[in-house]
Design an enzyme around this catalytic site. Structure first.
Site, PDB file in Angstrom:
ATOM      1  N   CYS A 122      50.172 -34.156 -18.961  1.00 34.18           N
ATOM      2  CA  CYS A 122      49.646 -33.090 -19.817  1.00 34.18           C
ATOM      3  C   CYS A 122      48.621 -33.686 -20.795  1.00 34.18           C
ATOM      4  O   CYS A 122      47.560 -34.135 -20.395  1.00 34.18           O
ATOM      5  CB  CYS A 122      50.775 -32.350 -20.511  1.00 34.18           C
ATOM      6  SG  CYS A 122      50.268 -30.750 -21.203  1.00 34.18           S
ATOM      7  N   HIS A 225      54.080 -30.895 -16.092  1.00 34.94           N
ATOM      8  CA  HIS A 225      55.166 -31.730 -16.607  1.00 34.94           C
ATOM      9  C   HIS A 225      56.156 -32.066 -15.485  1.00 34.94           C
ATOM     10  O   HIS A 225      57.204 -31.430 -15.353  1.00 34.94           O
ATOM     11  CB  HIS A 225      55.878 -31.027 -17.761  1.00 34.94           C
ATOM     12  CG  HIS A 225      55.113 -31.051 -19.041  1.00 34.94           C
ATOM     13  ND1 HIS A 225      55.192 -32.091 -19.938  1.00 34.94           N
ATOM     14  CD2 HIS A 225      54.208 -30.183 -19.565  1.00 34.94           C
ATOM     15  CE1 HIS A 225      54.390 -31.856 -20.978  1.00 34.94           C
ATOM     16  NE2 HIS A 225      53.777 -30.703 -20.766  1.00 34.94           N
ATOM     17  N   GLU A 227      58.244 -34.322 -15.267  1.00 29.88           N
ATOM     18  CA  GLU A 227      59.548 -34.815 -15.719  1.00 29.88           C
ATOM     19  C   GLU A 227      60.641 -33.751 -15.660  1.00 29.88           C
ATOM     20  O   GLU A 227      61.832 -34.061 -15.749  1.00 29.88           O
ATOM     21  CB  GLU A 227      59.447 -35.397 -17.138  1.00 29.88           C
ATOM     22  CG  GLU A 227      59.253 -34.392 -18.256  1.00 29.88           C
ATOM     23  CD  GLU A 227      57.801 -33.977 -18.470  1.00 29.88           C
ATOM     24  OE1 GLU A 227      57.525 -33.301 -19.478  1.00 29.88           O
ATOM     25  OE2 GLU A 227      56.938 -34.320 -17.622  1.00 29.88           O
TER      26      GLU A 227
END
Length: 247
Positions: A122, A225, A227
């Site tokens: 990001c 994102h 993650e």
């Protein structure tokens, strides 16, 4: 949020630096404080790395560079100072954090100079592009006609829109697909891709969602994102990053 598998991580696993966001006094503490979502660390651990969070101490950068096997430059509540990519004006929505950017700039440049793997996420992708010599769109709604809701209204652990992955790119070889569902939480994006880097992912409205630089062992930035592990492609990206850090 999806659960992560837990397992013993060998002490020989690569050490992965993860940059922190910073906030002024208020909210969590009456004093300045750092912030990081737990899943940045959990994603690294689940992929076989050992997370090491990095306070914004420029004097510690040389020691970090000796210690770390890879770097994750995170997103957060901040923007890269437009002056760093030659802009003469700053959009009203831009929020800079000079100390954070100074530190991230130094450690990102240092890792690249040592050809150690870097993954920008990001705002981390935006920082990576500027460090490499590219520019940014300061506010997507003012610059992109018929733009998608890149600050998605639904939860971040759900997809906001798809991206098209460029065939033949490193990202394509990693995720094994030409389309990926991604989450979206940004108002800025890459404008001019840095010299030597290439765009490897694009949103349906044309916004650049991924960059990579083939001149380095592993240098990838993604606007979403990963993650959160909302797709198998996200898992594969983290696994490939950690694998590169072991070489």
């Amino acid at each position: 949020m999806k659960a992560y598998k837990t397992a013993m991580i060998p002490s020989s696993s690569p050490l992965i630096g993860i940059t922190l966001d910073s906030e002024d006094p208020g909210g969590y503490s009456k004093f300045p404080w750092y912030a990081l979502r737990q899943n940045y660390c959990s994603a690294v651990t689940a992929s076989g790395g050992i997370p090491v969070v990095l306070p914004h101490e420029p004097s510690a950068v040389p020691a970090y560079l000796d210690l770390l096997d890879g770097l994750v430059v995170t997103g957060g509540n901040f923007d890269v100072d437009p002056a760093l990519f030659g802009a003469n004006e700053k959009h009203d929505t831009v929020k800079v954090k000079a100390a954070r950017t100074e530190f991230e700039w130094a450690i990102t440049r240092g890792m690249l100079e040592r050809n150690k793997p870097v993954l920008g996420i990001c705002g981390g992708q935006q920082l990576l592009n500027v460090v490499l010599g590219g520019t940014l769109i300061q506010h997507i709604p003012d610059a992109v006609q018929d733009a998608l809701a890149h600050e998605q209204p639904n939860p971040r652990n759900e997809p906001g829109h798809p991206v098209q992955i460029t065939g033949g790119s490193l990202l394509h070889r990693i995720v094994g697909t030409t389309e990926l569902p991604v989450n979206s939480a940004h108002h800025q994006a890459v404008d001019t891709v840095a010299p030597g880097a290439v765009c490897d992912a694009v949103a349906p409205d044309g916004v650049i969602e991924g960059i990579e630089h083939p001149g380095y062992r592993f240098c990838i930035g993604v606007q979403w994102h990963p993650e959160f592990f909302i797709s198998e492609g996200d898992r594969k990206l983290f696994s490939a990053f950690i694998a590169a850090c072991k070489k």
